[in-house]
Motif scaffolding. Structure first.
Motif, mmCIF file in Angstrom:
data_model
loop_
_atom_site.group_PDB
_atom_site.id
_atom_site.type_symbol
_atom_site.label_atom_id
_atom_site.label_comp_id
_atom_site.label_asym_id
_atom_site.label_seq_id
_atom_site.Cartn_x
_atom_site.Cartn_y
_atom_site.Cartn_z
ATOM 1 N N GLY A 95 0.794 -1.224 0.000
ATOM 2 C CA GLY A 95 0.000 0.000 0.000
ATOM 3 C C GLY A 95 0.823 1.269 0.000
ATOM 4 N N ASP A 96 2.111 1.164 0.388
ATOM 5 C CA ASP A 96 2.978 2.345 0.434
ATOM 6 C C ASP A 96 3.802 2.524 -0.836
ATOM 7 O OD1 ASP A 96 2.130 2.941 3.004
ATOM 8 O OD2 ASP A 96 3.676 1.704 3.935
ATOM 9 N N THR A 99 5.187 5.983 -2.527
ATOM 10 C CA THR A 99 4.581 7.118 -1.831
ATOM 11 C C THR A 99 5.582 7.948 -1.037
ATOM 12 O OG1 THR A 99 4.026 5.730 0.074
ATOM 13 C CG2 THR A 99 2.343 5.996 -1.652
ATOM 14 N N THR A 103 10.332 3.451 -0.937
ATOM 15 C CA THR A 103 9.240 2.580 -1.392
ATOM 16 C C THR A 103 9.125 2.581 -2.917
ATOM 17 O OG1 THR A 103 7.576 4.347 -1.230
ATOM 18 C CG2 THR A 103 7.947 3.003 0.738
ATOM 19 N N ARG A 118 1.387 0.407 -10.229
ATOM 20 C CA ARG A 118 0.473 -0.064 -9.191
ATOM 21 C C ARG A 118 -0.257 -1.329 -9.621
ATOM 22 N NH1 ARG A 118 -0.352 -0.802 -4.311
ATOM 23 N NH2 ARG A 118 0.146 1.369 -3.814
ATOM 24 N N ASP A 122 0.014 -4.947 -7.853
ATOM 25 C CA ASP A 122 -1.229 -5.503 -7.313
ATOM 26 C C ASP A 122 -1.452 -6.912 -7.851
ATOM 27 O OD1 ASP A 122 -1.744 -3.210 -5.898
ATOM 28 O OD2 ASP A 122 -3.415 -2.530 -7.157
ATOM 29 N N THR A 180 -7.267 -3.814 -2.532
ATOM 30 C CA THR A 180 -6.816 -3.006 -1.408
ATOM 31 C C THR A 180 -6.743 -3.807 -0.110
ATOM 32 O OG1 THR A 180 -9.092 -2.252 -1.096
ATOM 33 C CG2 THR A 180 -7.638 -0.846 -2.398
ATOM 34 N N TYR A 181 -7.439 -4.937 -0.043
ATOM 35 C CA TYR A 181 -7.391 -5.797 1.133
ATOM 36 C C TYR A 181 -5.994 -6.374 1.343
ATOM 37 C CZ TYR A 181 -7.886 -9.433 -2.434
ATOM 38 O OH TYR A 181 -7.712 -10.232 -3.542
ATOM 39 N N TYR A 183 -3.163 -4.456 0.784
ATOM 40 C CA TYR A 183 -2.203 -3.355 0.886
ATOM 41 C C TYR A 183 -1.444 -3.324 2.212
ATOM 42 C CZ TYR A 183 -3.717 -1.213 -3.511
ATOM 43 O OH TYR A 183 -3.967 -0.961 -4.832
ATOM 44 N N ASN A 184 -2.066 -3.775 3.298
ATOM 45 C CA ASN A 184 -1.395 -3.806 4.597
ATOM 46 C C ASN A 184 -0.913 -5.206 4.970
ATOM 47 O OD1 ASN A 184 -1.500 -1.063 5.584
ATOM 48 N ND2 ASN A 184 -3.718 -1.319 5.665
#
Length: 230
Positions: A95-96, A99, A103, A118, A122, A180-181, A183-184
């Motif tokens: 997710g980073d 940014t 990263t 991205r 992903d 997005t689930y 990303y962390n």
């Protein structure tokens, strides 16, 4: 390029992901942006059907908390490294990506299919999670992952059946709905000296809980493979 049909959008079906996301919040990691780790390649035990070991690879990762052996996927088919090689890498969450300093990934330009950085990472994260959850898919997932980052220099002609299609379909899926689930829950490990090693991708280690919880979100990939074999 193969695009998803409307009926294929269950790969990222919101009803499934909503439950996964709520549960996974309890497993969110705490990590510094672009923290530096030391990595060492262990002896692969995965199949090597075309003369190249497929993902995942055992990597010793040393950080401020100690050393752990993790199963990580490489995304660079062209770069060769040997067992015992050590290197330093920036480790950061999916997710980073791009940014903050530390990263920036190895592949930092749109690929020839015009997918963004991205979207490429992903898609690679989705395939990495799937091959960890379903070892029987290691070969096709690995070759699809390698094709994503360099469609013009595909692995040898004897690629795993369906790898080209899986790469295109996974890219199309994340383009429609970003995962997005993940990303962390997914780390990227980019060598500080790019030519020193491959880049690696893997889930955030937490004893396997997050990996188990995220499994439901990836069920659709197996249906796609059955279509490839039909």
């Amino acid at each position: 390029m193969n695009m998803l049909k409307r009926g294929d959008e269950w790969i990222f079906r919101l009803s499934t992901l909503a439950l996964v996301a709520v549960i996974a919040l309890m497993c969110m990691p705490t990590v510094a942006f672009g923290d530096v780790v030391t990595m060492k390649l262990g002896q692969p035990t995965t199949p090597a059907p075309y003369g190249v070991y497929v993902d995942p690879y055992p990597i010793l990762v040393t950080d401020s908390h100690g050393t752990s052996t993790l199963l990580l996927s490489c995304d660079d088919y062209e770069k060769e490294i040997g067992v015992g090689l050590e290197w330093n890498a920036n480790r950061y969450l999916l997710g980073d990506l791009n940014t903050v300093p530390g990263t920036t990934p190895k592949f930092n330009a749109t690929n020839s299919l015009n997918y963004s950085v991205r979207e490429m990472y992903d898609a690679a994260a989705v395939l990495t999670m799937d091959l960890l959850l379903h070892p029987g898919n290691e070969v096709v997932d690995s070759y699809a992952l390698w094709i994503i980052f360099d469609p013009d220099k595909k692995p040898p002609t004897l690629t795993a059946p369906g790898a080209d299609t899986l790469a295109a379909t996974t890219l199309a899926a994340v383009s429609l709905k970003a995962p997005t689930y993940l990303y962390n829950h997914v780390y990227i490990y980019t060598a500080i000296t790019p030519d020193r090693s491959q880049e690696f991708i893997g889930y955030v280690p937490d004893g396997g809980m997050t990996l188990m919880l995220l499994g439901g979100a990836l069920v659709g990939l197996e249906t796609l493979r059955r279509r490839f074999r039909a």
